[in-house]
Design an enzyme around this catalytic site. Structure first.
Site, PDB file in Angstrom:
ATOM      1  N   LEU A  80      -3.269  -3.645  -4.243  1.00 22.17           N
ATOM      2  CA  LEU A  80      -4.613  -4.229  -4.336  1.00 22.17           C
ATOM      3  C   LEU A  80      -5.524  -3.316  -5.136  1.00 22.17           C
ATOM      4  O   LEU A  80      -6.239  -3.754  -6.032  1.00 22.17           O
ATOM      5  CB  LEU A  80      -5.194  -4.382  -2.926  1.00 22.17           C
ATOM      6  CG  LEU A  80      -4.834  -5.630  -2.138  1.00 22.17           C
ATOM      7  CD1 LEU A  80      -5.508  -5.577  -0.772  1.00 22.17           C
ATOM      8  CD2 LEU A  80      -5.252  -6.878  -2.900  1.00 22.17           C
TER       9      LEU A  80
ATOM     10  N   LYS B  96     -10.879  11.230  -8.641  1.00 19.74           N
ATOM     11  CA  LYS B  96      -9.600  11.886  -8.311  1.00 19.74           C
ATOM     12  C   LYS B  96      -9.665  13.378  -8.621  1.00 19.74           C
ATOM     13  O   LYS B  96      -9.069  14.191  -7.910  1.00 19.74           O
ATOM     14  CB  LYS B  96      -8.443  11.236  -9.075  1.00 19.74           C
ATOM     15  CG  LYS B  96      -8.111   9.824  -8.608  1.00 19.74           C
ATOM     16  CD  LYS B  96      -7.823   9.745  -7.117  1.00 19.74           C
ATOM     17  CE  LYS B  96      -7.318   8.386  -6.689  1.00 19.74           C
ATOM     18  NZ  LYS B  96      -7.324   8.209  -5.227  1.00 19.74           N
TER      19      LYS B  96
ATOM     20  N   SER C  81       0.829  -1.214   0.000  1.00 20.11           N
ATOM     21  CA  SER C  81       0.000   0.000   0.000  1.00 20.11           C
ATOM     22  C   SER C  81       0.859   1.258   0.000  1.00 20.11           C
ATOM     23  O   SER C  81       1.874   1.333   0.700  1.00 20.11           O
ATOM     24  CB  SER C  81      -0.875   0.043   1.268  1.00 20.11           C
ATOM     25  OG  SER C  81      -1.756  -1.045   1.311  1.00 20.11           O
TER      26      SER C  81
ATOM     27  N   TYR D   8      -9.287   3.911 -16.362  1.00 15.35           N
ATOM     28  CA  TYR D   8      -9.318   4.512 -15.009  1.00 15.35           C
ATOM     29  C   TYR D   8     -10.727   5.053 -14.716  1.00 15.35           C
ATOM     30  O   TYR D   8     -11.160   5.106 -13.557  1.00 15.35           O
ATOM     31  CB  TYR D   8      -8.253   5.598 -14.892  1.00 15.35           C
ATOM     32  CG  TYR D   8      -7.839   5.894 -13.468  1.00 15.35           C
ATOM     33  CD1 TYR D   8      -7.330   4.883 -12.646  1.00 15.35           C
ATOM     34  CD2 TYR D   8      -7.956   7.172 -12.931  1.00 15.35           C
ATOM     35  CE1 TYR D   8      -6.950   5.146 -11.340  1.00 15.35           C
ATOM     36  CE2 TYR D   8      -7.569   7.441 -11.622  1.00 15.35           C
ATOM     37  CZ  TYR D   8      -7.070   6.425 -10.842  1.00 15.35           C
ATOM     38  OH  TYR D   8      -6.705   6.685  -9.542  1.00 15.35           O
TER      39      TYR D   8
ATOM     40  N   ALA E  92     -13.676   1.804  -6.164  1.00 13.67           N
ATOM     41  CA  ALA E  92     -14.689   1.793  -7.225  1.00 13.67           C
ATOM     42  C   ALA E  92     -14.889   0.337  -7.629  1.00 13.67           C
ATOM     43  O   ALA E  92     -13.931  -0.445  -7.608  1.00 13.67           O
ATOM     44  CB  ALA E  92     -14.249   2.613  -8.427  1.00 13.67           C
TER      45      ALA E  92
END
Ligand code: NAD
Length: 261
Positions: free
Chosen positions: A200, A168, A19, A161, A98
């Protein structure tokens, strides 16, 4: 004296050792910051986050469950943090979500209303929710820094994306509005636009292997970003070195964003 000695931070977003939040936490720790962490609710998530935090060398970590989609859980974390630390110098927001079904090239037009709302809620609104709940604690710092993670797909089209790009864009704008309102309380709010890193979350986005190859070939630094690159920028944002910087989006992407073609 280390750069962040005497400061404490709440880090939201460590799922595992890949992460971005893990790399940020590592760099903050290296510079003397005390850290508190959250994990997604559930035993499996607790164990995964705890193991990752312990790998940072933090024994008995301060760790609370948090589904940032729930205001009462955000408030609970802020209250628990207040009881343990009394002030917050740094807030790290490194979360996004998402439904992966809509994160593929050609799927954006089909994004259902509910999937759009969830992506914007978890990936952008939560920056407002968390900052608001921690506002009093951040105000007590006297020089607080809030930071969130974005990606270039919020500014230009990165096929696949999709709705995350819209989220974003909202996140980056949210940071600017928060920066304006909270500046008088000596709370700075900035965004790091990180390059592609295999995690992830990023594995849910279609076409990322291709992105990685293009960056290696074309970015000014001819390599992909590493977690530590973002970690070092997080230290800059958390520290007094960035005392005059707020409302900014800082690219840490080996320079790929400067290219026109
Ligand atoms: N990996 C990349 O290529 C990349 C590039 C630029 C920006 N980012 C951003 O970095 C941030 C961290 O992502 P990552 O790549 O480290 O992936 P990650 O999967 O390691 O981290 C995402 C985190 O979001 C958390 N999360 C999701 N829904 C949540 C909820 N409802 N409540 C609380 N937490 C929730 C997950 O538990 C996880 O810890 C995200 O904002 C992501 O969009 C990632």
């Amino acid at each position: 004296m280390k750069l962040l000695e005497g400061k404490s931070a709440l880090v939201v977003g460590i799922a595992n050792e890949r992460s971005y939040a893990w790399h940020i936490a590592k760099s903050l720790l290296d510079h003397g910051c005390s850290l508190a962490f959250t994990h997604l609710p559930g035993d499996k998530n607790l164990h995964r986050t705890k193991r990752s935090v312990e790998a940072l060398g933090v024994a008995n970590p301060w760790l609370q469950p948090l589904d940032a989609g729930k205001d009462e859980e955000i408030q609970h974390v802020a209250d628990a943090y207040a009881a343990s630390f009394g002030k917050m110098d740094v807030l790290v927001h490194s979360i996004a979500f998402a439904d992966r079904e809509w994160l593929a090239a050609g799927k954006f037009t089909d994004t259902p209303r509910a999937a759009f709302a969830t992506a914007l809620d978890i990936s952008a609104y939560t920056l407002i929710g968390l900052t608001r709940a921690c506002r009093g604690l951040l105000g007590k710092s006297g020089s607080a820094s809030v930071m969130a993670m974005s990606y270039y797909g919020g500014e230009k089209v990165v096929p696949g994306y999709n709705v995350m790009g819209v989220a974003k864009a909202a996140l980056e704008s949210t940071a600017r509005y928060l920066a304006w309102e909270l500046g008088p309380e000596k709370i700075r709010v900035n965004v790091i636009s990180g390059g592609y890193l295999r995690t992830l979350a990023s594995s849910a986005v279609g076409g990322t292997d291709e992105i990685s190859k293009v960056v290696e070939e074309k970015a000014p630094l001819r390599r992909n970003v590493e977690g530590g690159d973002v970690g070092k920028t997080a230290v800059y944002l958390a520290s007094d070195l960035s005392s005059g910087v707020t409302g900014e989006t800082i690219y840490v992407d080996c320079g790929i964003n400067i290219l026109g073609a």
